[in-house]
Enzyme design. Sequence first.
Site, mmCIF file in Angstrom:
data_model
loop_
_atom_site.group_PDB
_atom_site.id
_atom_site.type_symbol
_atom_site.label_atom_id
_atom_site.label_comp_id
_atom_site.label_asym_id
_atom_site.label_seq_id
_atom_site.Cartn_x
_atom_site.Cartn_y
_atom_site.Cartn_z
ATOM 1 N N ASP A 21 0.822 -1.210 0.000
ATOM 2 C CA ASP A 21 0.000 0.000 0.000
ATOM 3 C C ASP A 21 0.861 1.268 0.000
ATOM 4 O OD1 ASP A 21 -2.383 1.395 -0.003
ATOM 5 O OD2 ASP A 21 -2.583 1.378 2.183
ATOM 6 N N ASN A 69 -10.981 -2.470 -5.399
ATOM 7 C CA ASN A 69 -10.193 -1.508 -6.179
ATOM 8 C C ASN A 69 -10.834 -1.158 -7.534
ATOM 9 O OD1 ASN A 69 -6.979 -2.740 -4.951
ATOM 10 N ND2 ASN A 69 -8.118 -0.921 -4.317
HETATM 11 C C1 IPE Z 1 -5.452 -2.638 -0.130
HETATM 12 O O1 IPE Z 1 -5.111 -1.298 -0.290
HETATM 13 C C2 IPE Z 1 -5.435 -3.337 -1.457
HETATM 14 C C3 IPE Z 1 -4.118 -3.529 -2.049
HETATM 15 C C4 IPE Z 1 -2.966 -3.180 -1.516
HETATM 16 C C5 IPE Z 1 -4.108 -4.201 -3.328
HETATM 17 P P1 IPE Z 1 -6.227 -0.171 -0.481
HETATM 18 O O2 IPE Z 1 -5.493 1.095 -0.673
HETATM 19 O O3 IPE Z 1 -7.185 -0.571 -1.537
HETATM 20 O O4 IPE Z 1 -6.981 -0.209 0.919
HETATM 21 P P2 IPE Z 1 -7.820 0.901 1.670
HETATM 22 O O5 IPE Z 1 -8.859 1.398 0.716
HETATM 23 O O6 IPE Z 1 -6.865 1.977 2.081
HETATM 24 O O7 IPE Z 1 -8.393 0.202 2.867
HETATM 25 C C1 IPE Z 2 -1.426 0.295 -3.388
HETATM 26 O O1 IPE Z 2 -1.254 1.681 -3.402
HETATM 27 C C2 IPE Z 2 -1.786 -0.264 -4.746
HETATM 28 C C3 IPE Z 2 -3.190 -0.719 -4.835
HETATM 29 C C4 IPE Z 2 -4.069 -0.649 -3.881
HETATM 30 C C5 IPE Z 2 -3.614 -1.319 -6.087
HETATM 31 P P1 IPE Z 2 -2.479 2.678 -3.436
HETATM 32 O O2 IPE Z 2 -2.848 2.930 -4.846
HETATM 33 O O3 IPE Z 2 -3.577 2.215 -2.568
HETATM 34 O O4 IPE Z 2 -1.783 3.976 -2.813
HETATM 35 P P2 IPE Z 2 -2.430 4.966 -1.760
HETATM 36 O O5 IPE Z 2 -2.958 4.147 -0.625
HETATM 37 O O6 IPE Z 2 -3.509 5.710 -2.475
HETATM 38 O O7 IPE Z 2 -1.291 5.837 -1.361
HETATM 39 MG MG MG Z 3 -4.053 2.447 -0.620
#
Ligand code: IPE
Ligand code: IPE
Ligand code: MG
Length: 253
Positions: A21, A69
């Site tokens: 993340d 997502n």
């Molecule tokens: C969790 O991260 C999913 C992945 C890392 C693929 P998200 O960024 O989607 O989670 P939330 O929305 O912060 O809980």
């Molecule tokens: C993790 O990074 C990748 C996925 C969840 C696919 P994010 O895209 O969630 O990055 P933040 O949480 O917005 O910084």
């Molecule tokens: Mg995220």
Amino acid sequence: MTAPDEAAPAGVPRHVGVIMDGNGRWAAARGLPRFEGHRRGLEALRRAVRAAQELGVRCLTVYSFSSENWSRPQEEVAFLLGLLERFVRNDLAELHRAGVRVRVIGDRDGLVPEIRALLEDAEQLTRGNDRFDLVVAFNYGARQEIARAARRLAERVAAGEIPASAIDADAVAGELDTAGLPDPDLIIRTSGEQRLSNFLLWQAAYAELVFLPLNWPDFDRAAMEAALAEYARRERRFGGLGPEAARAARNAS
Ligand code: IPE
Ligand code: IPE
Ligand code: MG
């Protein structure tokens, strides 16, 4: 499919789950578009796989796209799908040479046929490997996974294959996408967020959780070492007594 039989070295988690993340925040902090964070996140994934192998971990499950997502802007979703495709096409041969068995968990029905075929080919090619398991959680959500398992068990009961009384925790685990893999010993989440976000909810029942204050594109071998060191300091009890309390209990009786 069973997990590699060789155990991990003492104090090293056999199975590590990673919630990758913070790609968006990494990019925003540098004035870059979010997709640049995802692109750099793929490089961090390569470092993570290498570090896990070198440090004696046997199985790594990476959360790369959640069932939730899809609610992101269409261009970002398309980029993440493309990144998965790029990872499989570019890295599969090398992973195969290194003895890595690739497995993909999550809902395949929600993916277009070309990507589904690509993932199936990757699993087929590497199915005989036994040095390391790389499990990619893609279009994955733990609640959806548990619901699918429940549905399959219900169908087997309805067909008269098994009695309802045969449904216990092992039966459910055996229908999950992770069937045959050991439960994760350690789950790492980067970005400082402290939640599971629908990742391995069933399998994580006794996992140790480590939250790292860095964004995923900055993940490297040192970060993996720090998480493993934290894991080694934890005392896992699985509902029983720790060694000291057990000794005290014995002495008192
Ligand atoms: C969790 O991260 C999913 C992945 C890392 C693929 P998200 O960024 O989607 O989670 P939330 O929305 O912060 O809980
Ligand atoms: C993790 O990074 C990748 C996925 C969840 C696919 P994010 O895209 O969630 O990055 P933040 O949480 O917005 O910084
Ligand atoms: Mg995220």
